[in-house]
Design a protein around this motif. Structure first.
Motif, PDB file in Angstrom:
ATOM      1  N   GLU A   1     -23.205   0.697  10.368  1.00  0.00           N
ATOM      2  CA  GLU A   1     -24.040  -0.423  10.781  1.00  0.00           C
ATOM      3  C   GLU A   1     -23.452  -1.687  10.152  1.00  0.00           C
ATOM      4  O   GLU A   1     -23.918  -2.157   9.123  1.00  0.00           O
ATOM      5  CB  GLU A   1     -25.469  -0.224  10.312  1.00  0.00           C
ATOM      6  CG  GLU A   1     -26.168   0.958  10.935  1.00  0.00           C
ATOM      7  CD  GLU A   1     -27.577   1.114  10.428  1.00  0.00           C
ATOM      8  OE1 GLU A   1     -28.524   0.751  11.165  1.00  0.00           O
ATOM      9  OE2 GLU A   1     -27.742   1.586   9.292  1.00  0.00           O
ATOM     10  N   PRO A   2     -22.391  -2.237  10.766  1.00  0.00           N
ATOM     11  CA  PRO A   2     -21.725  -3.378  10.149  1.00  0.00           C
ATOM     12  C   PRO A   2     -22.605  -4.626  10.093  1.00  0.00           C
ATOM     13  O   PRO A   2     -23.336  -4.913  11.033  1.00  0.00           O
ATOM     14  CB  PRO A   2     -20.500  -3.626  11.022  1.00  0.00           C
ATOM     15  CG  PRO A   2     -20.587  -2.699  12.178  1.00  0.00           C
ATOM     16  CD  PRO A   2     -21.776  -1.822  12.005  1.00  0.00           C
ATOM     17  N   ILE A   3     -22.518  -5.317   8.981  1.00  0.00           N
ATOM     18  CA  ILE A   3     -23.141  -6.622   8.826  1.00  0.00           C
ATOM     19  C   ILE A   3     -22.004  -7.626   8.943  1.00  0.00           C
ATOM     20  O   ILE A   3     -21.082  -7.628   8.117  1.00  0.00           O
ATOM     21  CB  ILE A   3     -23.850  -6.738   7.468  1.00  0.00           C
ATOM     22  CG1 ILE A   3     -24.939  -5.670   7.363  1.00  0.00           C
ATOM     23  CG2 ILE A   3     -24.415  -8.146   7.280  1.00  0.00           C
ATOM     24  CD1 ILE A   3     -25.495  -5.500   5.974  1.00  0.00           C
TER      25      ILE A   3
ATOM     26  N   ARG B   1     -21.438   0.411   5.188  1.00  0.00           N
ATOM     27  CA  ARG B   1     -21.466   1.588   4.323  1.00  0.00           C
ATOM     28  C   ARG B   1     -20.822   2.749   5.083  1.00  0.00           C
ATOM     29  O   ARG B   1     -21.191   3.031   6.219  1.00  0.00           O
ATOM     30  CB  ARG B   1     -22.902   1.917   3.961  1.00  0.00           C
ATOM     31  CG  ARG B   1     -23.030   2.950   2.906  1.00  0.00           C
ATOM     32  CD  ARG B   1     -24.441   3.142   2.412  1.00  0.00           C
ATOM     33  NE  ARG B   1     -25.399   2.271   3.052  1.00  0.00           N
ATOM     34  CZ  ARG B   1     -26.692   2.531   3.121  1.00  0.00           C
ATOM     35  NH1 ARG B   1     -27.183   3.620   2.597  1.00  0.00           N
ATOM     36  NH2 ARG B   1     -27.515   1.699   3.720  1.00  0.00           N
ATOM     37  N   THR B   2     -19.866   3.427   4.470  1.00  0.00           N
ATOM     38  CA  THR B   2     -19.202   4.568   5.111  1.00  0.00           C
ATOM     39  C   THR B   2     -19.626   5.898   4.500  1.00  0.00           C
ATOM     40  O   THR B   2     -19.332   6.951   5.057  1.00  0.00           O
ATOM     41  CB  THR B   2     -17.666   4.440   5.003  1.00  0.00           C
ATOM     42  OG1 THR B   2     -17.300   4.390   3.626  1.00  0.00           O
ATOM     43  CG2 THR B   2     -17.168   3.207   5.735  1.00  0.00           C
ATOM     44  N   PHE B   3     -20.309   5.848   3.361  1.00  0.00           N
ATOM     45  CA  PHE B   3     -20.766   7.067   2.701  1.00  0.00           C
ATOM     46  C   PHE B   3     -22.018   6.752   1.907  1.00  0.00           C
ATOM     47  O   PHE B   3     -22.068   5.746   1.189  1.00  0.00           O
ATOM     48  CB  PHE B   3     -19.689   7.610   1.753  1.00  0.00           C
ATOM     49  CG  PHE B   3     -20.124   8.821   0.968  1.00  0.00           C
ATOM     50  CD1 PHE B   3     -20.071  10.080   1.542  1.00  0.00           C
ATOM     51  CD2 PHE B   3     -20.603   8.704  -0.323  1.00  0.00           C
ATOM     52  CE1 PHE B   3     -20.480  11.205   0.832  1.00  0.00           C
ATOM     53  CE2 PHE B   3     -21.007   9.817  -1.040  1.00  0.00           C
ATOM     54  CZ  PHE B   3     -20.948  11.070  -0.465  1.00  0.00           C
ATOM     55  N   CYS B   4     -23.044   7.600   2.046  1.00  0.00           N
ATOM     56  CA  CYS B   4     -24.268   7.467   1.254  1.00  0.00           C
ATOM     57  C   CYS B   4     -24.820   8.868   1.015  1.00  0.00           C
ATOM     58  O   CYS B   4     -25.305   9.518   1.945  1.00  0.00           O
ATOM     59  CB  CYS B   4     -25.291   6.592   1.973  1.00  0.00           C
ATOM     60  SG  CYS B   4     -26.811   6.410   1.016  1.00  0.00           S
ATOM     61  N   LYS B   5     -24.718   9.317  -0.210  1.00  0.00           N
ATOM     62  CA  LYS B   5     -25.187  10.657  -0.572  1.00  0.00           C
ATOM     63  C   LYS B   5     -26.672  10.828  -0.251  1.00  0.00           C
ATOM     64  O   LYS B   5     -27.099  11.876   0.226  1.00  0.00           O
ATOM     65  CB  LYS B   5     -24.910  10.899  -2.059  1.00  0.00           C
ATOM     66  CG  LYS B   5     -25.097  12.310  -2.487  1.00  0.00           C
ATOM     67  CD  LYS B   5     -24.560  12.520  -3.894  1.00  0.00           C
ATOM     68  CE  LYS B   5     -24.591  13.997  -4.216  1.00  0.00           C
ATOM     69  NZ  LYS B   5     -23.783  14.326  -5.363  1.00  0.00           N
ATOM     70  N   LYS B   6     -27.464   9.782  -0.490  1.00  0.00           N
ATOM     71  CA  LYS B   6     -28.906   9.828  -0.235  1.00  0.00           C
ATOM     72  C   LYS B   6     -29.195  10.038   1.254  1.00  0.00           C
ATOM     73  O   LYS B   6     -30.032  10.860   1.618  1.00  0.00           O
ATOM     74  CB  LYS B   6     -29.556   8.532  -0.730  1.00  0.00           C
ATOM     75  CG  LYS B   6     -31.043   8.468  -0.531  1.00  0.00           C
ATOM     76  CD  LYS B   6     -31.587   7.141  -1.046  1.00  0.00           C
ATOM     77  CE  LYS B   6     -33.057   7.006  -0.739  1.00  0.00           C
ATOM     78  NZ  LYS B   6     -33.574   5.689  -1.132  1.00  0.00           N
TER      79      LYS B   6
END
Length: 185
Positions: free
Chosen positions: A17-19, A28-33
């Motif tokens: 979701e580019p800003i 963001r390309t990775f989010c563990k959550k």
């Protein structure tokens, strides 16, 4: 990051979701959550990069056997690839099925590859760079693969002539023969 399920059980596309502003964009390309919200406990132990000088390069179909089976998040940051995964988990509802999609610098998609899947890709452009986030350390003694053109899977690659393939990838055994006598997973 947006998680989009695909036709293979437990695998999915990750959309950024580019800003954006006049400088460019941030995403963001990775989010563990976020992954955990979808039942994925991804622990990144290694990242790898592959650079491919020429279109029509085919790499795959690779996996590591237990106890070093690995999950991957695959992205293409330069150029474009046709990325393919195969569910080779015998107990899976989607066993033997494959899924392919274009990953590119332009579409900013990533593909989550669960344990028990073979993975490979074909470059669609010269100078394509691929990044892999991997949940296990590379362990050569547990490396394995299936042939990119094995009739058991019947993968429909976008390019079929003039391919650049390593000798190792050309020599992976016939899946039907291996499944009956050798533990692939």
């Amino acid at each position: 990051m947006i998680i989009e399920p695909i036709s293979l059980k437990d695998a999915f596309i990750i959309k950024q979701e580019p800003i954006e502003d006049e400088r460019g964009y941030f995403a963001r390309t990775f989010c563990k959550k976020t992954l955990k919200e979808y039942g994925v406990e991804f622990e990144m132990l290694q990242t790898n990069m592959a650079f491919n000088r020429y279109s029509k390069t085919l790499r795959g179909m690779h996996f590591q056997k237990p106890p070093f089976s690995e999950e991957k998040i695959v992205s293409c940051f330069q150029g474009s690839i046709y990325d393919v995964i195969i569910d080779i988990r015998l107990e899976s509802a989607t066993f033997g099925k494959w899924f392919g999609t274009v990953l590119s610098a332009d579409n900013k998609l990533s593909l989550y590859v669960p344990k028990g899947f073979a993975h490979g890709y074909q470059t669609l452009e010269d100078n394509s760079s691929i990044n892999y986030m991997v949940s296990e350390y590379y362990t050569p003694a547990y490396e394995s693969g299936v042939r990119w053109n094995d009739s058991f899977f019947d993968i429909q690659w976008p390019i079929t002539d003039g391919l650049l393939i390593s000798d190792k990838d050309k020599k992976w055994g016939d899946f039907r023969a291996n499944i009956n006598g050798i533990s692939l997973l």
